[in-house]
Motif scaffolding. Structure first.
Motif, PDB file in Angstrom:
ATOM      1  N   ASP A 149     -65.573 -76.811 -19.919  1.00 19.04           N
ATOM      2  CA  ASP A 149     -64.997 -75.501 -20.261  1.00 19.04           C
ATOM      3  C   ASP A 149     -64.866 -74.613 -19.031  1.00 19.04           C
ATOM      4  O   ASP A 149     -63.869 -73.904 -18.866  1.00 19.04           O
ATOM      5  CB  ASP A 149     -65.775 -74.807 -21.398  1.00 19.04           C
ATOM      6  CG  ASP A 149     -67.273 -74.738 -21.192  1.00 19.04           C
ATOM      7  OD1 ASP A 149     -67.831 -75.596 -20.478  1.00 19.04           O
ATOM      8  OD2 ASP A 149     -67.906 -73.828 -21.763  1.00 19.04           O
ATOM      9  N   GLY A 178     -70.602 -73.149 -21.403  1.00 14.06           N
ATOM     10  CA  GLY A 178     -70.989 -72.719 -20.070  1.00 14.06           C
ATOM     11  C   GLY A 178     -70.948 -73.789 -19.006  1.00 14.06           C
ATOM     12  O   GLY A 178     -70.455 -74.899 -19.213  1.00 14.06           O
ATOM     13  N   TYR A 180     -72.785 -76.383 -16.953  1.00 11.46           N
ATOM     14  CA  TYR A 180     -73.913 -77.323 -17.168  1.00 11.46           C
ATOM     15  C   TYR A 180     -74.452 -77.287 -18.596  1.00 11.46           C
ATOM     16  O   TYR A 180     -74.688 -78.293 -19.219  1.00 11.46           O
ATOM     17  CB  TYR A 180     -75.096 -77.102 -16.208  1.00 11.46           C
ATOM     18  CG  TYR A 180     -74.731 -77.031 -14.757  1.00 11.46           C
ATOM     19  CD1 TYR A 180     -73.842 -77.941 -14.191  1.00 11.46           C
ATOM     20  CD2 TYR A 180     -75.265 -76.048 -13.926  1.00 11.46           C
ATOM     21  CE1 TYR A 180     -73.504 -77.878 -12.849  1.00 11.46           C
ATOM     22  CE2 TYR A 180     -74.935 -75.986 -12.581  1.00 11.46           C
ATOM     23  CZ  TYR A 180     -74.058 -76.898 -12.056  1.00 11.46           C
ATOM     24  OH  TYR A 180     -73.729 -76.828 -10.734  1.00 11.46           O
TER      25      TYR A 180
HETATM   26 MG   LIG Z   1     -69.384 -76.593 -19.733  1.00 11.62          MG
END
Ligand SMILES: [Mg+2]
Ligand SMILES: Cc1ncc(C[n+]2csc(CCOP(=O)(O)OP(=O)(O)O)c2C)c(N)n1
Length: 266
Positions: A149, A178, A180
């Motif tokens: 993302d 997010g 990681y």
């Molecule tokens: Mg991500």
């Protein structure tokens, strides 16, 4: 020793003692021919230790791929992508992200040469959508992009370009809220979110819908499979927002450990 089709890649990140330039199959054939039949085999013990480790890893991965957790894990989602790529070996595969990159590299097999384009040695985020446009225009083939993302965000507006030229691109966002993972806390304890986390449950598929393409919110492997099959059947610009467990990833490359200040604190 590094075998690479591109001479510029030798020594590009670590010193290489023996650069070999060429197609890897031709290089290995040439080396085997030069070595001849009398080359001593490595010790059987070493070979069987490697074979054993390999079998164990394959079994462990098969178990993870077959699981069906809710929300999806990277593995249960990529198990679908793996099948779709296998069924469509002519498709171009584009890939960027951190976990979304590492897991795709290890789970999704390729069946033809020169079909896979990713962030390469230096891991440069933002190449994904440009690669999609170029791959679709140059090859005329279906393009499948597996995107983190965060990675997608670097050039996500190119969904407009994909729609404007009606390109056969299917973007799958591995949406774990997010960089990681999506459950990091602000280390200062302040009211702002951690710099690693994004708006929860962002509806990226609406971005594609905004320009006239197809957007799908996929919460299960079945939904993901159906949407990818439909995208490939229709060749319509498609963005699938695949909802992934926000706690399922790790810091790629464990880079915090490379920071001397962080190491001192630990
Ligand atoms: Mg991500
Ligand atoms: C141009 C550029 N800026 C920043 C980075 C640092 N970086 C590495 S991976 C990454 C994003 C990882 O998050 P995501 O794409 O969501 O992947 P996930 O691990 O969550 O699957 C970033 C910003 C980079 N590699 N390239």
């Amino acid at each position: 020793m590094q075998v690479d089709i591109s001479p510029q890649e030798a020594d590009s990140n670590v010193r290489v003692e023996a650069p070999v330039v060429g197609d890897i199959a031709s290089c290995v054939s040439a080396m085997l021919a030069a070595m001849g039949p009398s080359w001593p085999r490595p010790p059987a013990e070493w070979l069987s230790a490697i074979a054993e480790r390999k079998t164990k890893n394959v079994a462990k991965m098969a178990e993870l791929l077959a699981k069906n957790p809710s929300p999806m894990s990277f593995q249960s989602a990529l198990n679908v992508v793996r099948d779709i790529v296998k069924a469509n070996p002519d498709a171009m595969l584009v890939n960027e992200g951190a976990n979304a990159l590492d897991f795709t590299r290890s789970i999704v097999d390729m069946y033809q040469p020169r079909k896979r384009i990713d962030v390469g040695t230096w891991g440069i985020m933002g190449i994904g959508m440009g690669y999609c446009v170029a791959a679709a225009v140059v090859t005329g083939q279906q393009v499948i992009a597996i995107e983190g993302d965060s990675a997608f965000g670097f050039s996500g507006m190119e969904t407009e370009t994909i729609c404007r030229y009606n390109l056969p691109v299917c973007v799958v966002i591995m949406n774990n809220n997010g960089v990681y993972r999506g459950d990091e806390k602000n280390p200062t304890g302040g009211p702002d979110p951690s710099p690693l986390v994004f708006v929860k449950d962002a509806r990226y598929e609406m971005l594609m819908q905004a320009f006239g393409g197809v957007g799908v919110h996929a919460k299960t492997p079945d939904e993901l499979r159906k949407a990818m099959e439909e995208a490939i059947r229709t060749r319509r610009p498609t963005l699938i927002n695949a909802v992934i467990d926000e706690g399922g990833g790790t810091e790629s490359g464990r880079i915090t450990a490379l920071n001397p200040a962080a190491r001192k604190k630990a």
